[in-house]
Design an enzyme around this catalytic site. Structure first.
Site, short mmCIF file in Angstrom:
data_model
loop_
_atom_site.label_atom_id
_atom_site.label_comp_id
_atom_site.label_asym_id
_atom_site.label_seq_id
_atom_site.Cartn_x
_atom_site.Cartn_y
_atom_site.Cartn_z
N CYS A 61 0.83 -1.21 0.00
CA CYS A 61 0.00 0.00 0.00
C CYS A 61 0.87 1.26 0.00
O CYS A 61 1.75 1.42 0.84
CB CYS A 61 -0.91 0.01 1.23
N LYS A 66 1.22 -9.48 -0.37
CA LYS A 66 1.11 -8.68 -1.59
C LYS A 66 2.17 -7.58 -1.52
O LYS A 66 2.24 -6.86 -0.52
CB LYS A 66 -0.29 -8.08 -1.69
N GLY A 126 -7.62 -5.55 -10.76
CA GLY A 126 -8.21 -4.53 -9.92
C GLY A 126 -9.07 -3.54 -10.68
O GLY A 126 -10.28 -3.76 -10.88
C1 LIG Z 1 -9.02 2.44 -5.08
C2 LIG Z 1 -7.94 1.43 -4.82
C3 LIG Z 1 -7.82 0.86 -3.56
C4 LIG Z 1 -6.81 -0.10 -3.31
N1 LIG Z 1 -6.74 -0.68 -2.06
C5 LIG Z 1 -5.84 -1.68 -1.84
C6 LIG Z 1 -5.84 -2.42 -0.61
O1 LIG Z 1 -6.63 -2.17 0.31
N2 LIG Z 1 -4.91 -3.40 -0.46
C7 LIG Z 1 -4.00 -3.72 -1.45
O2 LIG Z 1 -3.19 -4.62 -1.28
N3 LIG Z 1 -4.01 -3.04 -2.63
C8 LIG Z 1 -4.90 -2.06 -2.85
N4 LIG Z 1 -4.94 -1.44 -4.08
C9 LIG Z 1 -4.04 -1.89 -5.16
C10 LIG Z 1 -4.71 -2.97 -6.02
O3 LIG Z 1 -4.95 -4.15 -5.28
C11 LIG Z 1 -3.82 -3.32 -7.24
O4 LIG Z 1 -2.58 -3.77 -6.75
C12 LIG Z 1 -3.60 -2.15 -8.18
O5 LIG Z 1 -4.81 -1.46 -8.44
C13 LIG Z 1 -2.97 -2.60 -9.50
O6 LIG Z 1 -3.81 -3.51 -10.18
P1 LIG Z 1 -4.72 -3.06 -11.44
O7 LIG Z 1 -3.80 -2.43 -12.45
O8 LIG Z 1 -5.36 -4.31 -11.92
O9 LIG Z 1 -5.71 -2.06 -10.91
C14 LIG Z 1 -5.91 -0.47 -4.34
C15 LIG Z 1 -6.06 0.10 -5.61
C16 LIG Z 1 -7.06 1.04 -5.87
C17 LIG Z 1 -7.20 1.61 -7.26
#
Ligand SMILES: Cc1cc2nc3c(=O)[nH]c(=O)nc-3n(C[C@H](O)[C@H](O)[C@H](O)COP(=O)(O)O)c2cc1C
Length: 325
Positions: A100, A140, A225
């Protein structure tokens, strides 16, 4: 090995705070997502058992396999919280958040801040693995704190030695936030470094992306995500494509609207207050508007919605317009 990796290529819904609540997880599960992770919770939240944490940890058996995601930087606290969470909700696994980037979290040494302190990260992982046993623990991570200190392979090795059973790697450093492109070659390097399953994450936006990245990197699973926020049916499409090589047609405009309506309806039922529910859905509706006709106009309309009846009126107008053009 975690059972969902056996003879399978699991599709994870990425944990997203404020997005992947119980309702959205249910919808994504129906659309073919295999593995769910809760929004992250702190050790302190678990000790206090406040209403927020109770809500974050609530899930249905239909969502399994499901992991509870924890963040924090105190090995003993987190170990204790892990044990409590396991006794309390019996998840299929716990997931440690070392990725995070949010200031509020890294200021307390949580999330990706631990990538800068490998000895502490290792102590956190060991403490949680011991306390949660026999519940498996996964992690993660991002590629590192910043470009100059990328250390994903070192971190992955430490985590594997600490007993972590799978690692999801978001192919960006903390200082990148969400800018630039996820580096899948770096994810592939992690795959080559450890024996435990590595789940690839970052910018997977279509079935073709998942198939190509899987082939290139050798990841054991994929985590999606932001693309799922606007198109939760991506899981079904990916599954079909990996199986047959055929691309499913996207949902019809009618089905797209029916999906949106159902999501809103479920949130209204849960919240009780229709107005509060529709307000909370506004950003979600913005995401759903991607790829719809006259999306700009729709986004404007969505930003003023107060009720399901208003949503229905927007949907009717959109469908009527689409049929006549
Ligand atoms: C609005 C938002 C909230 C997120 N909250 C978390 C979270 O609580 N825990 C976590 O490990 N990653 C969190 N992430 C990261 C996502 O799990 C992911 O790693 C990131 O969006 C990249 O993947 P994507 O390109 O498929 O979106 C968050 C991402 C977004 C956009």
């Amino acid at each position: 090995m975690l059972p969902w990796f056996q003879n399978a290529f699991p599709l994870y819904l990425a944990p997203m705070a404020g997005i992947t609540d119980k309702i959205f997880r249910r919808l994504c599960k129906e659309q073919g997502a295999d593995v769910m992770v809760t929004e992250f919770v702190s050790a302190e939240g678990i000790f206090r058992k406040n209403a927020r944490t109770v809500e974050y940890l609530d899930f249905d058996d239909t969502e399994r396999p499901l992991g509870v995601q924890l963040f924090g930087a105190d090995p003993d606290h987190l170990g204790e919280a892990a044990r409590l969470a396991v006794d309390w909700v019996r998840p299929d696994f716990l997931d440690l958040n070392f990725g995070c980037p949010v200031n509020k979290v890294v200021a307390r040494n949580g999330g990706s801040a631990l990538l800068k302190d490998c000895p502490l990260l290792e102590r956190v992982a060991r403490s949680v693995v011991r306390a949660a046993s026999p519940c498996p623990v996964t992690a993660k991570i991002r590629l590192g704190w910043d470009r100059a200190s990328r250390n994903a392979t070192t971190v992955a090795r430490l985590l594997e030695d600490a007993g972590i059973q799978a690692i999801a790697v978001h192919g960006r450093t903390r200082d990148q936030g969400y800018s630039g492109q996820a580096d899948w070659e770096a994810i592939a390097e992690v795959v080559r470094t450890v024996r435990i399953p590595v789940i690839g994450n970052g910018d997977l936006g279509s079935p073709g992306d998942v198939a190509r990245r899987r082939e290139e990197s050798g990841v054991a699973g994929a985590m999606i995500g932001r693309a799922a926020m606007s198109a939760p049916w991506i899981f079904r499409a990916v599954r079909g494509f990996l199986k047959t090589g055929d691309l499913l047609p996207p949902p019809s405009l009618e089905d797209h609207w029916a999906f949106i309506r159902r999501h809103c309806q479920l949130v209204v039922e849960e919240r009780g207050s229709e107005r509060a529910a529709m307000h909370s859905m506004r950003t979600r509706l913005m995401a759903y508007s991607h790829g719809m006709p006259a999306a700009r106009d729709l986004r404007h309309r969505f930003s003023h919605l107060e009720s399901l009846a208003e949503l229905d009126a927007v949907a009717d107008e959109c469908l009527r317009h689409a049929r006549s053009s």
